[in-house]
Motif scaffolding. Structure first.
Motif, PDB file in Angstrom:
ATOM      1  N   ARG A  80       0.837  -1.196   0.000  1.00  0.00           N
ATOM      2  CA  ARG A  80       0.000   0.000   0.000  1.00  0.00           C
ATOM      3  C   ARG A  80       0.877   1.253   0.000  1.00  0.00           C
ATOM      4  N   LEU A  81       0.348   2.327  -0.558  1.00  0.00           N
ATOM      5  CA  LEU A  81       1.125   3.553  -0.674  1.00  0.00           C
ATOM      6  C   LEU A  81       1.495   4.109   0.695  1.00  0.00           C
ATOM      7  N   ALA A  82       0.572   4.040   1.647  1.00  0.00           N
ATOM      8  CA  ALA A  82       0.867   4.541   3.003  1.00  0.00           C
ATOM      9  C   ALA A  82       2.028   3.773   3.623  1.00  0.00           C
ATOM     10  N   ARG A 116       5.625   5.391   4.801  1.00  0.00           N
ATOM     11  CA  ARG A 116       6.151   5.164   6.157  1.00  0.00           C
ATOM     12  C   ARG A 116       7.546   4.541   6.100  1.00  0.00           C
ATOM     13  N   MET A 117       7.751   3.645   5.150  1.00  0.00           N
ATOM     14  CA  MET A 117       9.084   3.062   4.976  1.00  0.00           C
ATOM     15  C   MET A 117      10.114   4.148   4.685  1.00  0.00           C
ATOM     16  N   ALA A 118       9.779   5.082   3.791  1.00  0.00           N
ATOM     17  CA  ALA A 118      10.709   6.157   3.444  1.00  0.00           C
ATOM     18  C   ALA A 118      10.936   7.095   4.623  1.00  0.00           C
ATOM     19  N   GLU A 119       9.890   7.334   5.409  1.00  0.00           N
ATOM     20  CA  GLU A 119      10.052   8.170   6.606  1.00  0.00           C
ATOM     21  C   GLU A 119      11.070   7.559   7.556  1.00  0.00           C
ATOM     22  N   ASN A 120      11.015   6.246   7.716  1.00  0.00           N
ATOM     23  CA  ASN A 120      11.936   5.576   8.642  1.00  0.00           C
ATOM     24  C   ASN A 120      13.323   5.398   8.045  1.00  0.00           C
ATOM     25  N   LYS A 123      10.084  -1.503  -5.341  1.00  0.00           N
ATOM     26  CA  LYS A 123       8.798  -0.838  -5.117  1.00  0.00           C
ATOM     27  C   LYS A 123       9.052   0.516  -4.449  1.00  0.00           C
ATOM     28  N   SER A 124       9.571   1.430  -5.244  1.00  0.00           N
ATOM     29  CA  SER A 124       9.838   2.789  -4.778  1.00  0.00           C
ATOM     30  C   SER A 124       8.535   3.576  -4.750  1.00  0.00           C
ATOM     31  N   LEU A 125       8.607   4.795  -4.258  1.00  0.00           N
ATOM     32  CA  LEU A 125       7.390   5.604  -4.107  1.00  0.00           C
ATOM     33  C   LEU A 125       6.629   5.804  -5.415  1.00  0.00           C
ATOM     34  N   LEU A 172       1.300   1.524  -9.180  1.00  0.00           N
ATOM     35  CA  LEU A 172       0.677   0.214  -8.998  1.00  0.00           C
ATOM     36  C   LEU A 172      -0.676   0.314  -8.301  1.00  0.00           C
ATOM     37  N   THR A 173      -0.838   1.304  -7.427  1.00  0.00           N
ATOM     38  CA  THR A 173      -2.087   1.455  -6.666  1.00  0.00           C
ATOM     39  C   THR A 173      -2.996   2.534  -7.251  1.00  0.00           C
ATOM     40  N   SER A 174      -2.682   2.997  -8.466  1.00  0.00           N
ATOM     41  CA  SER A 174      -3.420   4.121  -9.064  1.00  0.00           C
ATOM     42  C   SER A 174      -4.778   3.729  -9.618  1.00  0.00           C
TER      43      SER A 174
END
Length: 346
Positions: free
Chosen positions: A180-182, A186-190, A257-259, A265-267
């Protein structure tokens, strides 16, 4: 004042990075020289100081963005860059610890236009060298003698734990088709934003800033870090190899699976569904398929969305910077670094 704190009145962001690199490199070299010889050779190779035989080279050592944020963070709250030098070196050591491990886990064979450390010295040796850099970073803070050293260690340790969590999520995405995009944000935030936020907070701590300034500069850094990741993920697909140091379409080649990829993919778009079919395949993507995948991400609106998010996050970062009430010049230079980090061509 020492020479570290005497600088020209007006500097571009790239001049600030050069200043930071020139000041931090001697501290890094001194620290790395304390490592066991087996670890020292690999670390110096990774930093670009010498080749695999220990012979000096002029290889790219990276932009030194994070240590620059530490040094300017100290200045922004009225402190000196000299006082913050141990923290700047520690942050750069942690960043490079993560790069050594990331290259192993991602099986990347190129970094900064040369073979990665694991591809030269082996997987196990590169992992151990990364561990050595992390330990060395904490030792630098502990031995700094600064009154905030204990708090600084906790700040850097927390950011490192977040980095681990983010990397674990990133690796898990490789095995999943339903990211999921969220989750990706969150992965990038961490994985990215946490350490950049910690860099700014450490600078404020070593500059003896107020608690509210430390918090605001941390938020500034975290927003810059997430904006940087959005911009960097765009470069990971469409970037010039001469700038990125990696092959064209490198992220797509690894089915990363980058941003922008997850956004596509979820569009719910036809382009997103076609990209999903490509990503589910088992065979390596051909050159034509890689180019088509990039076109599909663009067609799904994910490239434009990613660029827009980077712009929005940059504006939020600058608002936090203003709220920190920085010393004017340091604040101006921190803003310039933030804009450079999120530039499409960084």
């Amino acid at each position: 004042m020492t020479n570290l704190d005497v600088t020209p009145a007006h500097r571009s962001a790239r001049e600030v990075l050069s200043w930071s690199r020139a000041r931090v490199d001697p501290a890094l070299r001194t620290a790395v020289d304390r490592l066991p010889e087996s670890m020292r050779v690999i670390a110096g190779y990774h930093f670009g100081w010498w080749d695999e035989h220990g012979e000096p080279t002029g290889a790219d050592a990276g932009k030194a963005l994070r240590p620059a944020l530490v040094l300017l963070g100290a200045r922004a709250v009225g402190g000196t860059a000299t006082a913050a030098l141990p923290a700047a070196a520690a942050v750069e050591l942690v960043h490079n610890f993560s790069l050594l491990h990331d290259d192993v886990m991602d099986r990347d064979t190129t970094r900064r236009h040369r073979p990665t450390a694991w591809s030269v010295f082996g997987v196990n040796a590169a992992i151990l060298a990364g561990d050595a850099l992390l330990t060395l970073a904490l030792d630098l803070l502990a031995g700094s003698g600064h009154p905030t050293a204990a708090g600084a260690i906790r700040t850097l340790s927390e950011a490192t734990q977040r980095l681990h969590d983010g990397q674990a999520a990133d690796l898990s995405f490789e095995e999943r088709a339903d990211v999921r995009l969220a989750e990706c944000v969150r992965m990038a935030e961490n994985k990215t934003a946490g350490l950049i936020g910690a860099a700014c907070a450490l600078g404020a701590l070593f500059g003896d800033g107020r608690a509210d300034q430390v918090d605001r500069l941390r938020l500034f850094g975290e927003h810059v870090g997430l904006a940087f990741q959005f911009a960097d993920d765009v470069l990971g697909i469409w970037g010039d190899p001469a700038v990125t140091g990696k092959p064209v379409y490198s992220d797509l080649r690894n089915r990363k699976k980058s941003l922008p990829v997850v956004a596509a993919l979820t569009s719910g778009t036809p382009a997103g569904r076609e990209l999903d079919a490509l990503y589910r395949g088992a065979d390596p993507l051909s050159g034509a398929e890689l180019a088509h995948a990039a076109e599909l991400i663009d067609a799904a609106g994910a490239r434009e969305w990613s660029q827009g998010r980077a712009d929005d996050l940059l504006e939020q970062a600058l608002a936090h910077l203003r709220a920190a009430e920085p010393v004017e010049r340091a604040g101006r230079e921190l803003g310039a670094l933030a804009r450079l980090a999120t530039d499409r061509d960084h």
